[in-house]
Design a protein around this motif. Structure first.
Motif, PDB file in Angstrom:
ATOM      1  N   ILE A 129       1.102  -1.161   0.246  1.00  0.00           N
ATOM      2  CA  ILE A 129      -0.103  -0.049   0.113  1.00  0.00           C
ATOM      3  C   ILE A 129       1.048   1.198   0.110  1.00  0.00           C
ATOM      4  CG2 ILE A 129      -1.787   1.063   1.537  1.00  0.00           C
ATOM      5  CD1 ILE A 129      -2.733  -1.349   2.233  1.00  0.00           C
ATOM      6  N   GLY A 130       1.821   0.845   0.726  1.00  0.00           N
ATOM      7  CA  GLY A 130       3.045   2.508   0.841  1.00  0.00           C
ATOM      8  C   GLY A 130       3.993   2.463  -0.872  1.00  0.00           C
ATOM      9  N   LEU A 131       4.072   1.302  -1.380  1.00  0.00           N
ATOM     10  CA  LEU A 131       4.147   1.869  -2.989  1.00  0.00           C
ATOM     11  C   LEU A 131       3.767   2.380  -3.539  1.00  0.00           C
ATOM     12  CD1 LEU A 131       6.150   1.108  -5.123  1.00  0.00           C
ATOM     13  CD2 LEU A 131       5.009  -1.077  -5.232  1.00  0.00           C
ATOM     14  N   TYR A 132       2.026   1.367  -3.324  1.00  0.00           N
ATOM     15  CA  TYR A 132       0.937   2.073  -4.464  1.00  0.00           C
ATOM     16  C   TYR A 132       1.324   3.734  -4.099  1.00  0.00           C
ATOM     17  CZ  TYR A 132      -0.150  -3.211  -4.634  1.00  0.00           C
ATOM     18  OH  TYR A 132       0.703  -3.950  -4.856  1.00  0.00           O
ATOM     19  N   GLU A 133       1.245   4.082  -2.611  1.00  0.00           N
ATOM     20  CA  GLU A 133       0.896   5.624  -2.744  1.00  0.00           C
ATOM     21  C   GLU A 133       1.702   6.339  -3.329  1.00  0.00           C
ATOM     22  OE1 GLU A 133      -2.773   5.113   0.840  1.00  0.00           O
ATOM     23  OE2 GLU A 133      -0.220   4.783   0.670  1.00  0.00           O
ATOM     24  N   SER A 134       2.958   6.127  -3.036  1.00  0.00           N
ATOM     25  CA  SER A 134       4.097   6.986  -3.440  1.00  0.00           C
ATOM     26  C   SER A 134       4.291   7.235  -5.024  1.00  0.00           C
ATOM     27  CB  SER A 134       5.843   5.935  -3.037  1.00  0.00           C
ATOM     28  OG  SER A 134       5.635   5.170  -4.258  1.00  0.00           O
ATOM     29  N   VAL A 135       3.262   6.008  -6.100  1.00  0.00           N
ATOM     30  CA  VAL A 135       3.352   6.112  -7.357  1.00  0.00           C
ATOM     31  C   VAL A 135       1.830   7.069  -7.942  1.00  0.00           C
ATOM     32  CG1 VAL A 135       5.199   4.824  -7.939  1.00  0.00           C
ATOM     33  CG2 VAL A 135       2.440   3.961  -7.752  1.00  0.00           C
TER      34      VAL A 135
END
Length: 186
Positions: A129-135
């Motif tokens: 989820i952190g990865l997804y939000e970072s992009v």
């Protein structure tokens, strides 16, 4: 490091089954049972022939390390579903996932012309989820108890990335990749 996407072909059949059955990957899938060869072959054959799906291998320095995919692709639809996994733990945290995101988003927005890419993640998968939000993904909801895996009910976070959000975020993502020494090809 150079990251590229290559369409999945027949020769990738065994690798994908190995990746899908890897405990580090299946831990976050909606089902985590051992995928039999017959079950995998049925899924794989459908995936290769279904025009509403596109699957790629994520290739880092000429080594296949995972998969990224778009599903629910339809000519009249403004959105599709997206997902990915890295099977090679040695490339995690090095920008490969963000690079695969960038390449797949470019395809979705520029070649398919969708205006939104949606995904879901098991709520406990905070790293993804952190990865997804970072992009650029934004949370759109929470489906409590949406997935039953064994005796466990798992909640699912829903997310969406719009073309406008990606256009605003792409340069930043590419800059961060460059700082990590990651270049994308494609």
């Amino acid at each position: 490091m150079i990251v590229a996407l290559e369409r999945i072909v027949q020769a990738d059949r065994a690798s994908l089954r190995t990746w899908r059955n890897d405990p580090a990957v299946s831990k976050w899938m909606y089902t985590n049972h051992e995928i039999s060869e017959a079950e995998h072959n049925s899924w794989f054959d459908n995936m290769l022939t279904d025009g509403s799906k596109m699957y790629w291998k994520i290739v880092a320095d000429d080594v296949a390390v995972g998969a990224v995919f778009l599903t629910g692709i339809a000519p009249d639809s403004h959105a599709c579903e997206w997902g990915m996994y890295l099977a090679d733990i040695d490339v995690r945290g090095k920008g490969v996932a963000q690079a695969a995101c960038a390449l797949s988003f470019r395809h979705a927005f520029n070649k398919l012309g969708v205006s939104a890419v949606r995904c879901e993640a098991v709520a406990q998968n905070e790293t993804a989820i952190g990865l997804y939000e970072s992009v650029g993904y934004m949370r759109t909801g929470l489906k409590e108890g949406a997935v039953m895996r064994g005796n466990e009910m798992l909640s699912v976070v829903t997310l969406e990335l719009t073309r406008d959000a990606w256009n605003a975020r792409e340069e930043h993502v590419l800059q961060r990749l460059s700082e990590k020494g990651v270049n994308i090809h494609g």
